[in-house]
Design a protein around this motif. Structure first.
Motif, PDB file in Angstrom:
ATOM      1  N   ALA A 162      11.839   0.527   8.974  1.00  0.00           N
ATOM      2  CA  ALA A 162      12.112  -0.194  10.222  1.00  0.00           C
ATOM      3  C   ALA A 162      11.751  -1.676  10.083  1.00  0.00           C
ATOM      4  O   ALA A 162      12.447  -2.550  10.611  1.00  0.00           O
ATOM      5  CB  ALA A 162      11.338   0.438  11.380  1.00  0.00           C
ATOM      6  N   ALA A 163      10.685  -1.967   9.335  1.00  0.00           N
ATOM      7  CA  ALA A 163      10.294  -3.354   9.101  1.00  0.00           C
ATOM      8  C   ALA A 163      11.372  -4.087   8.306  1.00  0.00           C
ATOM      9  O   ALA A 163      11.694  -5.249   8.603  1.00  0.00           O
ATOM     10  CB  ALA A 163       8.955  -3.414   8.358  1.00  0.00           C
ATOM     11  N   LEU A 164      11.953  -3.431   7.313  1.00  0.00           N
ATOM     12  CA  LEU A 164      13.028  -4.060   6.542  1.00  0.00           C
ATOM     13  C   LEU A 164      14.241  -4.342   7.423  1.00  0.00           C
ATOM     14  O   LEU A 164      14.882  -5.390   7.297  1.00  0.00           O
ATOM     15  CB  LEU A 164      13.425  -3.184   5.357  1.00  0.00           C
ATOM     16  N   ASP A 194       3.954  -4.402  10.357  1.00  0.00           N
ATOM     17  CA  ASP A 194       3.970  -5.513  11.312  1.00  0.00           C
ATOM     18  C   ASP A 194       3.550  -6.826  10.659  1.00  0.00           C
ATOM     19  O   ASP A 194       4.127  -7.885  10.934  1.00  0.00           O
ATOM     20  CB  ASP A 194       3.066  -5.229  12.515  1.00  0.00           C
ATOM     21  N   GLY A 195       2.571  -6.759   9.780  1.00  0.00           N
ATOM     22  CA  GLY A 195       2.109  -7.953   9.096  1.00  0.00           C
ATOM     23  C   GLY A 195       3.192  -8.579   8.228  1.00  0.00           C
ATOM     24  O   GLY A 195       3.339  -9.805   8.187  1.00  0.00           O
ATOM     25  N   LEU A 196       3.971  -7.745   7.546  1.00  0.00           N
ATOM     26  CA  LEU A 196       5.054  -8.265   6.711  1.00  0.00           C
ATOM     27  C   LEU A 196       6.132  -8.917   7.572  1.00  0.00           C
ATOM     28  O   LEU A 196       6.580 -10.028   7.278  1.00  0.00           O
ATOM     29  CB  LEU A 196       5.659  -7.149   5.853  1.00  0.00           C
ATOM     30  N   ALA A 241       8.772 -13.827   9.548  1.00  0.00           N
ATOM     31  CA  ALA A 241       9.237 -14.543  10.737  1.00  0.00           C
ATOM     32  C   ALA A 241       8.608 -15.929  10.841  1.00  0.00           C
ATOM     33  O   ALA A 241       9.285 -16.902  11.190  1.00  0.00           O
ATOM     34  CB  ALA A 241       8.932 -13.729  11.991  1.00  0.00           C
ATOM     35  N   GLN A 242       7.343 -16.041  10.514  1.00  0.00           N
ATOM     36  CA  GLN A 242       6.665 -17.341  10.545  1.00  0.00           C
ATOM     37  C   GLN A 242       7.306 -18.316   9.566  1.00  0.00           C
ATOM     38  O   GLN A 242       7.506 -19.486   9.886  1.00  0.00           O
ATOM     39  CB  GLN A 242       5.180 -17.189  10.227  1.00  0.00           C
ATOM     40  N   LEU A 256       3.922   0.042   2.086  1.00  0.00           N
ATOM     41  CA  LEU A 256       4.558  -0.552   3.255  1.00  0.00           C
ATOM     42  C   LEU A 256       4.734   0.579   4.261  1.00  0.00           C
ATOM     43  O   LEU A 256       5.632   1.414   4.139  1.00  0.00           O
ATOM     44  CB  LEU A 256       5.888  -1.194   2.874  1.00  0.00           C
ATOM     45  N   ASP A 257       3.833   0.614   5.235  1.00  0.00           N
ATOM     46  CA  ASP A 257       3.804   1.742   6.166  1.00  0.00           C
ATOM     47  C   ASP A 257       3.374   1.284   7.558  1.00  0.00           C
ATOM     48  O   ASP A 257       3.382   0.088   7.855  1.00  0.00           O
ATOM     49  CB  ASP A 257       2.890   2.850   5.637  1.00  0.00           C
TER      50      ASP A 257
END
Length: 132
Positions: free
Chosen positions: A70-72, A34-36, A41-42, A28-29
């Motif tokens: 940041a994604a988390l 962004d994909g996660l 969100a979808q 997860l980098d």
């Protein structure tokens, strides 16, 4: 300089009633975060039945960098906005270390408040803390 191919990143999604479970595998980098976020969100907005819990299962996570962290945080922001509780399940040691060093574990797994249709917030008494 040779670009090394990144290890396979996988996301497997299960939805059961009001719970979304996402198995996260690989790194997860910068390339995958962004994909996660977009995928979660979808699912948060796709169904007419509101989600109460979003469970991220990290059993197959091999690496996380600051962009993954940041994604988390973004996923937490989006789940809280719809009144869902975020759970970080089966965290490997390196993820726990990062969450403790950055002091965000309690923030990410804190209980959420549910919003009623009139915009009032009510504590649901449920905590998202802890790994399962």
């Amino acid at each position: 300089m040779t670009d090394m191919p990144s290890p396979e990143f996988t996301v497997t999604v299960f939805r059961e009633s009001t719970t979304l479970t996402v198995w996260v595998g690989g790194e997860l980098d910068y390339d995958t975060s962004d994909g996660l976020v977009d995928m979660v969100a979808q699912h948060l907005t796709a169904e007419s039945v509101r989600l109460s819990d979003v469970r991220l299962d990290f059993r197959d996570l091999t690496w996380i960098d600051s962009t993954g962290l940041a994604a988390l945080l973004m996923i937490h922001r989006r789940t809280a906005a719809v009144g869902a509780t975020l759970h970080l399940d089966r965290r490997p040691d390196f993820l726990d270390r990062m969450l403790h060093l950055t002091n965000v574990l309690d923030h990410l797994t804190a209980r959420t408040s549910r919003a009623d249709p009139h915009g009032h917030r009510e504590d649901d008494g449920y905590t998202g803390a802890g790994a399962t």
